[in-house]
Design a protein around this motif. Structure first.
Motif, mmCIF file in Angstrom:
data_model
loop_
_atom_site.group_PDB
_atom_site.id
_atom_site.type_symbol
_atom_site.label_atom_id
_atom_site.label_comp_id
_atom_site.label_asym_id
_atom_site.label_seq_id
_atom_site.Cartn_x
_atom_site.Cartn_y
_atom_site.Cartn_z
ATOM 1 N N ILE A 172 -23.640 58.417 64.145
ATOM 2 C CA ILE A 172 -22.954 59.648 64.214
ATOM 3 C C ILE A 172 -23.947 60.869 63.218
ATOM 4 N N ILE A 173 -23.893 61.867 63.991
ATOM 5 C CA ILE A 173 -24.518 63.019 63.158
ATOM 6 C C ILE A 173 -24.033 64.177 62.680
ATOM 7 N N THR A 174 -24.182 64.589 61.584
ATOM 8 C CA THR A 174 -23.697 65.869 60.766
ATOM 9 C C THR A 174 -24.729 66.767 60.954
ATOM 10 N N PRO A 175 -25.000 67.653 61.709
ATOM 11 C CA PRO A 175 -26.104 68.773 61.746
ATOM 12 C C PRO A 175 -26.075 69.386 60.390
ATOM 13 N N ALA A 176 -27.092 70.051 60.149
ATOM 14 C CA ALA A 176 -27.141 71.166 59.137
ATOM 15 C C ALA A 176 -26.137 72.086 59.310
ATOM 16 N N TRP A 177 -25.402 72.686 58.263
ATOM 17 C CA TRP A 177 -24.466 73.793 58.160
ATOM 18 C C TRP A 177 -23.118 73.607 59.172
ATOM 19 N N ALA A 178 -22.938 72.270 59.764
ATOM 20 C CA ALA A 178 -21.913 72.272 60.649
ATOM 21 C C ALA A 178 -20.397 71.842 59.799
ATOM 22 N N TRP A 179 -19.428 72.475 59.979
ATOM 23 C CA TRP A 179 -17.985 71.868 59.421
ATOM 24 C C TRP A 179 -17.987 70.482 59.666
ATOM 25 N N MET A 196 -21.839 53.821 56.146
ATOM 26 C CA MET A 196 -23.307 54.303 55.660
ATOM 27 C C MET A 196 -23.632 55.600 55.980
ATOM 28 N N ASP A 197 -23.740 56.451 54.432
ATOM 29 C CA ASP A 197 -24.034 57.873 54.862
ATOM 30 C C ASP A 197 -25.669 57.807 54.307
ATOM 31 N N VAL A 198 -26.346 58.770 55.314
ATOM 32 C CA VAL A 198 -27.915 59.088 54.834
ATOM 33 C C VAL A 198 -27.953 60.351 55.071
ATOM 34 N N LEU A 199 -28.540 60.946 54.007
ATOM 35 C CA LEU A 199 -28.705 62.657 54.038
ATOM 36 C C LEU A 199 -29.998 62.629 53.539
ATOM 37 N N ASP A 200 -30.523 63.880 53.747
ATOM 38 C CA ASP A 200 -31.979 64.241 53.283
ATOM 39 C C ASP A 200 -31.746 65.101 52.185
ATOM 40 N N LEU A 201 -30.859 64.677 51.219
ATOM 41 C CA LEU A 201 -30.672 65.547 49.953
ATOM 42 C C LEU A 201 -31.863 65.785 49.208
ATOM 43 N N PRO A 202 -32.652 64.484 48.733
ATOM 44 C CA PRO A 202 -33.708 64.535 47.762
ATOM 45 C C PRO A 202 -34.865 65.536 48.367
ATOM 46 N N MET A 203 -35.064 65.736 49.834
ATOM 47 C CA MET A 203 -35.914 66.412 50.574
ATOM 48 C C MET A 203 -35.460 67.910 50.126
ATOM 49 N N TYR A 226 -36.011 68.879 46.674
ATOM 50 C CA TYR A 226 -37.568 69.148 46.281
ATOM 51 C C TYR A 226 -37.984 70.402 46.713
ATOM 52 N N PHE A 227 -37.369 70.781 47.616
ATOM 53 C CA PHE A 227 -37.510 72.162 48.303
ATOM 54 C C PHE A 227 -36.822 73.374 47.695
ATOM 55 N N GLU A 228 -35.645 72.795 46.886
ATOM 56 C CA GLU A 228 -34.692 73.698 46.223
ATOM 57 C C GLU A 228 -33.961 74.625 47.293
ATOM 58 N N THR A 229 -33.640 73.991 48.393
ATOM 59 C CA THR A 229 -33.122 74.887 49.558
ATOM 60 C C THR A 229 -31.632 74.668 49.972
ATOM 61 N N THR A 230 -30.873 73.868 48.756
ATOM 62 C CA THR A 230 -29.441 73.488 49.453
ATOM 63 C C THR A 230 -28.410 74.366 49.493
ATOM 64 N N PHE A 231 -27.723 74.815 50.306
ATOM 65 C CA PHE A 231 -26.561 75.370 50.266
ATOM 66 C C PHE A 231 -25.102 74.630 50.621
ATOM 67 N N PHE A 232 -24.152 74.940 50.014
ATOM 68 C CA PHE A 232 -22.841 74.020 50.298
ATOM 69 C C PHE A 232 -21.755 75.209 50.570
ATOM 70 N N GLN A 233 -20.638 74.863 51.045
ATOM 71 C CA GLN A 233 -19.736 75.597 51.176
ATOM 72 C C GLN A 233 -18.298 74.644 51.357
ATOM 73 N N GLY A 234 -17.246 74.881 50.851
ATOM 74 C CA GLY A 234 -16.130 74.206 50.980
ATOM 75 C C GLY A 234 -15.104 75.100 51.931
ATOM 76 N N HIS A 235 -14.129 74.456 52.790
ATOM 77 C CA HIS A 235 -13.291 75.046 53.753
ATOM 78 C C HIS A 235 -12.122 75.483 53.280
ATOM 79 N N ASN A 236 -11.353 76.426 53.431
ATOM 80 C CA ASN A 236 -10.230 76.731 53.090
ATOM 81 C C ASN A 236 -9.187 75.741 53.439
ATOM 82 N N ASP A 237 -9.375 75.077 54.580
ATOM 83 C CA ASP A 237 -8.257 74.172 54.990
ATOM 84 C C ASP A 237 -8.956 72.724 54.809
ATOM 85 N N LEU A 238 -7.911 71.681 54.674
ATOM 86 C CA LEU A 238 -8.460 70.226 54.676
ATOM 87 C C LEU A 238 -9.197 70.108 55.687
ATOM 88 N N ARG A 239 -8.637 70.233 56.968
ATOM 89 C CA ARG A 239 -9.320 70.006 58.245
ATOM 90 C C ARG A 239 -9.791 71.210 59.193
#
Ligand code: GTQ
Length: 350
Positions: free
Chosen positions: A141-148, A162-169, A172-185
């Motif tokens: 199962i895929i969670t694409p970039a920036w998809a809720w 098992m989760d696999v993410l490209d986090l170290p990549m 390395y590029f210092e390009t990570t953005f993150f946003q929490g949602h206002n709702d649980l779902r």
């Protein structure tokens, strides 16, 4: 450079280097060999995590805190070479996530992409970009970039994957953005099964649809179908000496890898069969969907059973031996190597 130099010359050079350092300047010739070894020398270590060891710890974490408190209740699989760095290979992160009955891992989104390879449970779900999918063992199962996305469990048994993410990549590029949602779902906008119906049946929408940019519009590749395809394919031709019967997951819109940063494929190796050694520039993660056997990585041999996770460093010989019928899920950063012209592989013997 000749390696024989007298003490006086050495002292002169060192004195020169010492004057460079305060200005943040350094002589290339002192470091060139380290920058460009003759071939890749991965600092990663090969390793195997037994699910029977990880599972009790994961369940214990389930008593310590809720999925909501944790945001994501995950035990990170750390490469022994990089404790504390949340890396399983040089460029990828992996962990094992737990959702207990009735829990929700709250909605959020991030620019790193994630994949889930389901280990346990029949009634877990993940919701991605407005569509839900049930998570069954072996599903990719895929969670694409920036998809809720949020995850939940509506059954009465724990759900793990098992989760696999490209986090170290991204680190390395210092390009990570993150946003929490206002709702649980987050809100659903399409019925369950919509993506697979539109993109996963050998059919495509008449008008081009832009759904997730560079990521496959199919976000659940069900194990049932993958397994069936591998079994059928294994009957049609002799197995490849190095790959046995291997099929890679594909983005139906262009035939490429489903994710922009993580390549995924599944190998079927029947009981008693073995593969000849192969090495490739990408460090590889293996999750055992089914079967028992062993994986040789460099000089080390690791036996495995269902739901175990293994990792092989880049440019290190690896091969499999199956005791019972094996279905082996693989993930690596090969797709990035290919795009950047870095990918190389070598096949031995066979
Ligand atoms: O499920 O979104 O293992 O954001 C690490 C970070 C899982 C997730 C992880 C995450 C997630």
């Amino acid at each position: 450079m000749s390696n024989k130099i007298d003490e006086k010359t050495q002292a002169e050079r060192q004195e020169f280097y010492d004057r460079l350092a305060p200005g943040n300047i350094a002589p290339l010739w002192e470091v060139l060999k380290g920058l460009m070894p003759r071939e890749p020398q991965s600092k990663a270590a090969p390793f195997r995590w037994r699910y029977q060891d990880v599972r009790p710890l994961l369940m214990e974490s389930g008593e310590l805190l809720t999925a909501e408190e944790a945001e994501r209740r995950v035990l990170v699989l750390e490469n022994p070479s990089w404790p504390g760095q949340s890396r399983i290979t040089a460029s990828l992160y992996a962990g094992i996530q737990l959702i207990l009955p009735g829990e929700t891992a709250p909605a959020h989104r991030h620019t790193p992409s994630a994949l889930r390879f389901v280990l346990e449970g029949e009634q877990g779900f993940t919701a991605v970009g407005g569509e839900r999918t049930v998570m069954k063992a072996g599903d990719f199962i895929i969670t694409p970039a920036w998809a809720w996305h949020d995850h939940g469990n509506e059954g009465d048994q724990p759900v793990t994957w098992m989760d696999v993410l490209d986090l170290p990549m991204f680190g390395y590029f210092e390009t990570t953005f993150f946003q929490g949602h206002n709702d649980l779902r987050h809100m659903m906008s399409r019925p369950e099964g919509d993506s697979l119906a539109r993109f996963g049946e050998g059919l495509l929408p008449m008008d081009p649809v832009e759904r997730y940019g560079q990521t496959s519009p199919i976000f659940n590749y069900p194990y049932e179908r993958t397994r069936e395809a591998l079994l059928a394919a294994s009957k049609g031709a002799d197995p490849d000496p190095h790959l046995a019967t291997t099929l890679r997951y594909a983005n139906p819109t262009d035939g490429g890898w489903p994710m922009p940063t993580i390549a995924t494929w599944m190998t079927y190796l029947p009981a008693g069969a073995a593969t000849a050694p192969i090495r490739s520039t990408d460090g590889v993660i293996v999750s055992v969907a089914e079967g028992t056997g062993s994986m040789k990585i460099g000089e080390e041999e690791f036996d495995f059973r269902e739901k175990d996770t293994l990792t092989a460093p880049g440019w290190t010989w690896r091969s499999f031996r199956a005791t019972t019928d094996c279905f082996l899920f693989h993930a690596s950063d090969r797709v990035v190597h290919e795009k950047l012209g870095m990918y190389r592989e070598e096949r031995a013997g066979g």
